[in-house]
Design a protein around this motif. Structure first.
Motif, PDB file in Angstrom:
ATOM      1  N   HIS A  12     -36.833 -28.398 -16.481  1.00  0.00           N
ATOM      2  CA  HIS A  12     -35.559 -27.671 -16.328  1.00  0.00           C
ATOM      3  C   HIS A  12     -35.839 -26.161 -16.414  1.00  0.00           C
ATOM      4  CE1 HIS A  12     -33.080 -31.334 -17.604  1.00  0.00           C
ATOM      5  NE2 HIS A  12     -34.235 -31.637 -18.166  1.00  0.00           N
ATOM      6  N   HIS A  28     -37.139 -40.552 -20.256  1.00  0.00           N
ATOM      7  CA  HIS A  28     -36.974 -40.651 -21.722  1.00  0.00           C
ATOM      8  C   HIS A  28     -37.160 -42.099 -22.182  1.00  0.00           C
ATOM      9  CE1 HIS A  28     -35.946 -36.541 -22.748  1.00  0.00           C
ATOM     10  NE2 HIS A  28     -35.101 -36.511 -21.742  1.00  0.00           N
ATOM     11  N   HIS A  51     -31.717 -39.315 -16.595  1.00  0.00           N
ATOM     12  CA  HIS A  51     -32.072 -39.296 -18.011  1.00  0.00           C
ATOM     13  C   HIS A  51     -31.376 -40.518 -18.617  1.00  0.00           C
ATOM     14  CE1 HIS A  51     -32.839 -35.117 -17.013  1.00  0.00           C
ATOM     15  NE2 HIS A  51     -33.158 -34.793 -18.247  1.00  0.00           N
ATOM     16  N   LYS A 101     -35.275 -28.870 -12.004  1.00  0.00           N
ATOM     17  CA  LYS A 101     -33.861 -29.242 -11.948  1.00  0.00           C
ATOM     18  C   LYS A 101     -32.975 -28.016 -12.117  1.00  0.00           C
ATOM     19  CE  LYS A 101     -35.122 -33.274 -14.774  1.00  0.00           C
ATOM     20  NZ  LYS A 101     -35.319 -34.355 -13.834  1.00  0.00           N
ATOM     21  N   ASP A 132     -40.750 -32.064 -19.654  1.00  0.00           N
ATOM     22  CA  ASP A 132     -39.334 -31.844 -19.967  1.00  0.00           C
ATOM     23  C   ASP A 132     -39.081 -30.374 -20.336  1.00  0.00           C
ATOM     24  OD1 ASP A 132     -36.643 -32.383 -20.279  1.00  0.00           O
ATOM     25  OD2 ASP A 132     -36.839 -33.343 -22.234  1.00  0.00           O
TER      26      ASP A 132
HETATM   27 ZN    ZN Z   1     -34.604 -33.430 -19.163  1.00  0.00          ZN
END
Ligand code: ZN
Length: 435
Positions: A93, A283, A261, A160, A335
């Motif tokens: 992200h 995840h 997610h 993202k 992540d």
């Molecule tokens: Zn994430």
């Protein structure tokens, strides 16, 4: 790190261990995750952004292609070093403006994720900053991150949106990702994540926000070709699976890929999501054991993100052993984000995978290369070192591949090749590239 564009063909030779990860282009499962296809005293020839050939160093001098390229060839002596496919960081992200230090201190003093969000921190605090920043400034922040990732051995990254949360701000975020990607020699895969959290102005009407995503945001993002995937944070505090199904239906109509997610903070059924054949579910800390066979029987990759567990101070990590032993294709990613995993080091992620989730070093490297590529549906071009694939390579200053997972807190990557472009921070190359 010195930076330049290298158009010349490259010959890497005297490689102590070349981790080819050769095999079929699909994700690796079970015992196949431990097969790295190692060649010792190896060579790799790259030209035109692709891998041309691999083999033993002693054979390279006889290779007619090497002789033909002789004058233009940049030779890189990899004595005592290892070479692996560049990491594919398949979950990040990067489109944010500032670190979340309020959250950091709050959590240290004992607050949990939901409490921090209620106190004005969390994803929404990043949204305020992203709505104020100029596109060019956001793009240059993202490019700085991509460059830093390359320094750490990452050559392909998923990026993202998800801190804009209005049509205009999500489009600006994705445009900034594209601007950065265009200036980076590596490969960036954009994902639209308007469904990150419900923004404050829709607090009392979350249903309308879901409608905005499915009816306005997804079609606009698709029309402008700003994303390859649509991601939804499926979580009690974000979006339920009914909302996810609506958003994924809209994504399917626009021919966009699906990822989610899932099961990060609380358990939930993945069955409604699997109907959309997601490229990846990410995840999975709280996946129900009885649903693991759904993943085994699919092409969906389980992307595990132990950096978030580490940074949140959790003792429970995603059930990597259970997933691998059942036959699920497991990937690892950073992540990278300001709230729960502010790291871009895949080497750190591999260390956590080995020490906290009991993945073997070989499994961790497979998860961070070919299986990461498959999580982005790039298994045909990325993630392994084979003739015809993209020239994405990472050179590590260690003599045994297990050291990549063993040393932590220091970057041991000494050079990367991104789509044939060499970046190095030491005197690996000679003679034109002495610095
Ligand atoms: Zn994430």
């Amino acid at each position: 790190m010195t930076r330049w564009r290298n158009e010349n063909p490259l010959l890497l030779y005297n490689i102590r261990q070349l981790l080819t990860l050769r095999g079929d282009s699909g994700p690796r499962r079970g015992g196949a995750m431990r097969e790295l296809g190692i060649i010792e005293d190896a060579t790799v020839l790259c030209s035109g952004g692709k891998i041309t050939s691999i083999g033993k160093t002693r054979d390279a001098v006889k290779d007619p292609r090497v002789k033909r390229l002789n004058k233009k060839l940049v030779e890189i002596d990899c004595s005592g070093k290892i070479v692996l496919p560049g990491f594919v960081d398949s979950h990040t992200h990067p489109a944010f403006a500032a670190p979340r230090l309020f959250d950091f201190e709050k959590r240290i003093s004992g607050a949990i994720y939901e409490e921090i969000a209620q106190a004005g921190g969390g994803i929404r605090s990043s949204v305020d900053a992203v709505r104020k920043i100029r596109r060019a400034d956001l793009a240059s922040k993202i490019l700085t991150v991509f460059d830093a990732m390359a320094v750490h051995g990452t050559t392909a990254v998923e990026a993202k949106s998800g801190y804009g949360l209005s049509t205009e701000d999500e489009i600006t975020s994705l445009a900034a990702i594209r601007d950065a990607a265009n200036r980076w020699p590596g490969t960036a895969v954009p994902t639209f994540m308007g469904a990150h959290v419900v923004p404050r102005e829709y607090d009392d009407r979350p249903e309308q926000y879901v409608r905005l995503i499915e009816q306005e945001m997804v079609p606009q993002v698709a029309r402008r070709r700003l994303a390859r995937f649509v991601d939804v944070f499926v979580e009690a505090s974000a979006f339920n699976s009914k909302s996810a199904e609506r958003i994924f239906t809209a994504a399917h109509e626009q021919k966009l890929g699906i990822r989610a997610h899932a099961c990060q903070l609380t358990p939930a059924s993945i069955a409604p999501l699997m109907r959309f054949r997601p490229a990846s579910l990410d995840h999975l800390d709280h996946i129900d054991d009885r649903e693991i066979p759904l993943l085994v029987a699919s092409e969906t990759v389980a992307t595990l993100l132990p950096g978030a567990n580490y940074f949140l101070g959790l003792t429970r990590y995603p059930p990597a052993r259970k997933l691998i032993e059942a036959g699920v294709a497991v990937a690892l990613a950073s992540d990278y984000n300001p709230g729960t995993s502010p790291t871009l080091s895949m080497q750190m992620v591999l260390s956590l995978a080995c020490t906290q989730m009991r993945m073997s070093p070989a499994e961790a490297i497979t998860a961070a290369t070919i299986n990461g590529a498959c999580a982005l549906r790039l298994g045909n071009t990325k993630g392994s070192i084979e003739a015809g694939k993209d020239a994405d390579l990472a050179i590590f200053d260690v003599s045994d591949y297990r050291e990549v997972c063993y040393w932590f807190g220091a970057n041991l990557c000494s050079a990367v090749i991104l789509n044939g472009h060499l970046r190095t921070r030491d005197r690996l190359a000679r003679p034109a590239y002495d610095i």
